[in-house]
Design a protein around this motif. Sequence first.
Motif, short mmCIF file in Angstrom:
data_model
loop_
_atom_site.label_atom_id
_atom_site.label_comp_id
_atom_site.label_asym_id
_atom_site.label_seq_id
_atom_site.Cartn_x
_atom_site.Cartn_y
_atom_site.Cartn_z
N UNK A 165 8.86 56.67 61.78
CA UNK A 165 9.41 58.07 62.30
C UNK A 165 10.91 57.86 62.09
N UNK A 166 11.35 59.07 62.16
CA UNK A 166 12.73 59.24 62.32
C UNK A 166 13.51 58.48 63.69
N UNK A 167 12.75 58.60 64.52
CA UNK A 167 13.31 57.97 65.90
C UNK A 167 13.11 56.31 65.65
N UNK A 168 12.06 55.71 65.15
CA UNK A 168 11.94 54.31 64.83
C UNK A 168 13.02 53.79 63.75
N UNK A 169 13.28 54.69 62.92
CA UNK A 169 14.21 54.42 61.78
C UNK A 169 15.52 53.96 62.55
#
Lengths: 229, 237
Positions: B92-96
């Motif tokens: 996800x964007x957050x994980x990235x």
Amino acid sequence: MNMPKSNFISQTLAIFKKDIQLELKTKEIISSMLLFSMLVVVVFSFLFEPGNIEQAGIAGGVYWMALIFAGLLGLGKSMQAEINGGNLEALLLSPISRNAIFYGKLLSNIAFLLCIQLIMLPLFVVLYDTNLVSHISMLAVILGTTYAFSLLGTLFSLMAARSSTREILLPILLLPMLVPVILGAIQATNGALFQDAVSTYAVWIRLIVVYDVVFTAIASLLFEVVVEE
Amino acid sequence: MIALHIHGLSRKYGEKWGLRPLDADIEAGDFLTLLGPNGAGKSTLLKLLSLQMKPSAGSISCDGEPLRDLGEKYRARIGVISHQPFLYDGLSALENLSFYASLYGISKPRARAIELLKRVDMNKRMHDPVRSYSRGMLQRTSIARALLNKPDFIFLDEPYTGLDRQATYMLTEILQEQVQRKATIVLVTHDLSLGYMLADKLMILSKGECKYFGDKAFTTDTDLERRYLELVRDEHA
């Protein structure tokens, strides 16, 4: 802006953790490696009747060939995740040691191969009617060979990453370099299968250990130069 | 104060010039827009400035030190928006962003990632895998990723590609915020009026050669296209 500098170990672990997180979500690497290796082990088991003495003679070769070709598949997929979206470029743009990228990827490649073996080994023992797991020396062979394959595989897959012919380049670069360790692994495995005394095949285990030590030093020195180019 | 000193910098691709020998000084806090037709050498210059490429000859120094010697110290100070999103599509964007923030040694990577995803209006989709994003959403996330380390130098290669009107306005606003905090910005764009509006300085490249470098006052907004076409006319000949 001045940031608190992250250290080599935390950088390496961050890359390892990211690879595991990615694999837990996509399951692309483990599933393809597992399917391929199990197919090889099962198909080759049909060649011989149960208990056939010749089966023991090729069993070591089947095990390591299945693992090495499945490993090539895994390395390709692992590197594809870095190439898609320019992530390898982004890693190289980050203020981290080049060796942290290498060792992070190495750790995850080792983890994937060990996971495969956890499932493949019991299947192998059943289909080939061996008592391989009872030999403690096999642990050294499995760990040493897995490390050697992952070490050179990670190095060469990162080297080949920017080439348009990387799928074919990787096995061409990797397999000839792995000949000594594959030979050592097969001989030691067959020695264990034939219930030979450990001292008769210990020389092959020593070969694998020496190989691991020498190539760890070479890869550490080479990786930074390779990625900078 | 000169932030980036470019001396005799060139890059060849085989026998072909990607960038002919270039001398230029970029001052701290400058907003430099690189203009030029396709294949003029804009992206090559941007890649050389961000250490994504090695020069064939010449050098770049930052605050008096060659970039190659600075290595990690320089990379810690730059943010890059490229044609590629620099994102793992399975995460996800957050994980990235949390991952990249941890590479920059940011103490609370997740909090910093959330802060920036809110800034680019991606907070509602930040848990979705990146592979489900549209081109514009990828670009917004990529912008947030480039700002994680509060970079002193921001290099942007056609960052407006794929952005809708609202996102275009948002990016312009973000760039103006970066100007206010004295970041040095180098922008590659084909949008002459937008590039002109944002810039303090312009560089016009054609066939790898610098045709103009200096203050944007050499032309007016309305006359820019005519002057630009005069400078790059050989390209179309």
